[in-house]
Design a protein around this motif. Structure first.
Motif, mmCIF file in Angstrom:
data_model
loop_
_atom_site.group_PDB
_atom_site.id
_atom_site.type_symbol
_atom_site.label_atom_id
_atom_site.label_comp_id
_atom_site.label_asym_id
_atom_site.label_seq_id
_atom_site.Cartn_x
_atom_site.Cartn_y
_atom_site.Cartn_z
ATOM 1 N N LEU A 26 33.992 -1.556 -2.895
ATOM 2 C CA LEU A 26 33.594 -0.462 -3.788
ATOM 3 C C LEU A 26 32.511 0.423 -3.179
ATOM 4 C CD1 LEU A 26 33.525 -2.249 -7.258
ATOM 5 C CD2 LEU A 26 35.223 -0.609 -6.432
ATOM 6 N N LYS A 27 31.671 -0.121 -2.306
ATOM 7 C CA LYS A 27 30.597 0.666 -1.691
ATOM 8 C C LYS A 27 31.147 1.815 -0.863
ATOM 9 C CE LYS A 27 27.059 -2.902 -1.522
ATOM 10 N NZ LYS A 27 26.309 -3.830 -0.683
ATOM 11 N N SER A 28 32.382 1.683 -0.393
ATOM 12 C CA SER A 28 32.973 2.753 0.407
ATOM 13 C C SER A 28 33.378 3.949 -0.453
ATOM 14 C CB SER A 28 34.181 2.229 1.192
ATOM 15 O OG SER A 28 35.200 1.829 0.282
ATOM 16 N N SER A 29 33.546 3.730 -1.753
ATOM 17 C CA SER A 29 33.811 4.861 -2.644
ATOM 18 C C SER A 29 32.463 5.320 -3.211
ATOM 19 C CB SER A 29 34.777 4.471 -3.766
ATOM 20 O OG SER A 29 34.557 3.173 -4.208
ATOM 21 N N VAL A 30 32.457 6.474 -3.791
ATOM 22 C CA VAL A 30 31.210 7.016 -4.324
ATOM 23 C C VAL A 30 31.008 6.443 -5.716
ATOM 24 C CG1 VAL A 30 29.920 9.112 -4.801
ATOM 25 C CG2 VAL A 30 31.659 9.101 -3.016
ATOM 26 N N VAL A 31 30.476 5.226 -5.753
ATOM 27 C CA VAL A 31 30.272 4.529 -7.011
ATOM 28 C C VAL A 31 28.834 4.028 -7.054
ATOM 29 C CG1 VAL A 31 30.968 2.526 -8.391
ATOM 30 C CG2 VAL A 31 32.681 3.773 -7.113
ATOM 31 N N SER A 32 28.180 4.228 -8.181
ATOM 32 C CA SER A 32 26.838 3.704 -8.388
ATOM 33 C C SER A 32 26.972 2.252 -8.854
ATOM 34 C CB SER A 32 26.120 4.547 -9.441
ATOM 35 O OG SER A 32 24.841 4.033 -9.682
ATOM 36 N N ILE A 33 26.319 1.325 -8.128
ATOM 37 C CA ILE A 33 26.440 -0.100 -8.428
ATOM 38 C C ILE A 33 25.040 -0.695 -8.546
ATOM 39 C CG2 ILE A 33 27.328 -2.326 -7.656
ATOM 40 C CD1 ILE A 33 29.324 -0.776 -5.894
ATOM 41 N N ASP A 34 24.830 -1.490 -9.575
ATOM 42 C CA ASP A 34 23.576 -2.205 -9.751
ATOM 43 C C ASP A 34 23.888 -3.536 -10.422
ATOM 44 O OD1 ASP A 34 20.894 -2.717 -9.538
ATOM 45 O OD2 ASP A 34 20.251 -1.027 -10.769
ATOM 46 N N GLY A 35 22.904 -4.402 -10.538
ATOM 47 C CA GLY A 35 23.123 -5.673 -11.211
ATOM 48 C C GLY A 35 22.531 -6.834 -10.448
ATOM 49 N N PHE A 36 23.067 -8.019 -10.731
ATOM 50 C CA PHE A 36 22.521 -9.234 -10.133
ATOM 51 C C PHE A 36 23.607 -10.289 -9.978
ATOM 52 C CE2 PHE A 36 22.464 -10.233 -14.611
ATOM 53 C CZ PHE A 36 22.730 -11.585 -14.673
ATOM 54 N N TYR A 37 23.303 -11.250 -9.130
ATOM 55 C CA TYR A 37 24.141 -12.439 -9.020
ATOM 56 C C TYR A 37 23.235 -13.665 -8.986
ATOM 57 C CZ TYR A 37 23.138 -12.116 -3.996
ATOM 58 O OH TYR A 37 22.507 -12.028 -2.781
ATOM 59 N N THR A 38 23.834 -14.819 -9.237
ATOM 60 C CA THR A 38 23.103 -16.079 -9.261
ATOM 61 C C THR A 38 23.415 -16.838 -7.976
ATOM 62 O OG1 THR A 38 23.368 -16.099 -11.651
ATOM 63 C CG2 THR A 38 22.721 -18.155 -10.636
ATOM 64 N N GLU A 39 22.389 -17.409 -7.383
ATOM 65 C CA GLU A 39 22.549 -18.096 -6.107
ATOM 66 C C GLU A 39 21.920 -19.490 -6.179
ATOM 67 O OE1 GLU A 39 20.164 -16.900 -2.402
ATOM 68 O OE2 GLU A 39 22.101 -15.902 -2.138
ATOM 69 N N GLU A 40 22.629 -20.467 -5.630
ATOM 70 C CA GLU A 40 22.091 -21.824 -5.539
ATOM 71 C C GLU A 40 20.867 -21.839 -4.632
ATOM 72 O OE1 GLU A 40 24.793 -24.682 -3.920
ATOM 73 O OE2 GLU A 40 25.905 -24.882 -5.781
ATOM 74 N N VAL A 41 19.902 -22.689 -4.956
ATOM 75 C CA VAL A 41 18.753 -22.920 -4.087
ATOM 76 C C VAL A 41 18.825 -24.371 -3.636
ATOM 77 C CG1 VAL A 41 16.233 -22.976 -3.934
ATOM 78 C CG2 VAL A 41 17.368 -21.230 -5.340
ATOM 79 N N ARG A 42 18.833 -24.565 -2.311
ATOM 80 C CA ARG A 42 18.944 -25.914 -1.755
ATOM 81 C C ARG A 42 17.708 -26.251 -0.942
ATOM 82 N NH1 ARG A 42 23.557 -28.695 -1.931
ATOM 83 N NH2 ARG A 42 25.266 -27.706 -3.017
#
Length: 194
Positions: A26-42
């Motif tokens: 999607l970054k290759s198209s002209v799209v505004s993207i924001d947000g978050f993801y959850t990541e494991e901590v080891r």
């Protein structure tokens, strides 16, 4: 007609990885993207908790194993993990509250990975998600857990909404479904059938 796209599947099946691959396309198209993801901590090969990471790279604690000072006399816990509600809300709520049309009036994508038990301790988070779901300027690309045990009200509401396209991710389809997810998000952005 769907306005939002969600992925569901067992823990560790690759939902977050699929979201990240979708964002790369999607970054290759002209799209505004924001947000978050959850990541494991080891630590030492052992999972000790989860962090929330914004798409701009900011990081905050979502949960850790063990105990921590309670918030207003209440400890939020999922299994062995204690949820740091203050850290989560400080990082995520500003993103969600500004997840409307960008200044040019173009629809944008808001990544919410994930809407699960830990995140749902926050009533402010639930309200913010409801607001985005009901709005018209933002497409949510998110993840929800598979049903297990007591149903989570917001998760079941999302799963049953007519304006949500849900992809069930499995080991068999997680590599082949990428283009379908990308197409669904692009169609939602254009206001077409997802």
């Amino acid at each position: 007609m769907a306005k939002h796209v969600f992925l569901t599947g067992l823990p560790g099946i690759g939902k977050t990885t699929l979201i990240q691959k979708t964002l790369e396309v999607l970054k290759s198209s002209v799209v505004s993207i924001d947000g978050f993801y959850t990541e494991e901590v080891r630590e030492g090969g052992r999972r000790i908790g989860f962090d929330v990471v914004t798409l701009s790279g900011r990081r905050g604690v979502l949960s850790r194993i063990g105990s921590s000072p309670s918030v207003a006399g209440h400890e939020y816990r999922v299994g062995q993990y204690v949820v740091d509600l203050v850290s989560f809300e400080q990082l995520v709520l500003p993103l969600l509250r500004h997840a409307d049309l960008d200044s040019s009036g173009v629809k944008k994508v808001c990544v919410i990975d994930e809407i699960g038990k830990m995140e749902l301790f926050s009533q402010s988070f639930i309200q913010a998600v409801h607001q985005i779901l009901s709005g018209s300027g933002t497409v949510i690309l998110g993840t929800i857990p598979v049903p297990k045990g007591k149903p989570l009200r917001l998760v079941e509401e999302i799963r049953n909404r007519e304006d949500v396209k849900v992809f069930s991710i499995t080991r068999e389809n997680r590599d082949s479904v990428l283009q379908d997810v990308v197409t669904a998000v692009k169609n939602c952005l254009k206001g077409e059938v997802c």
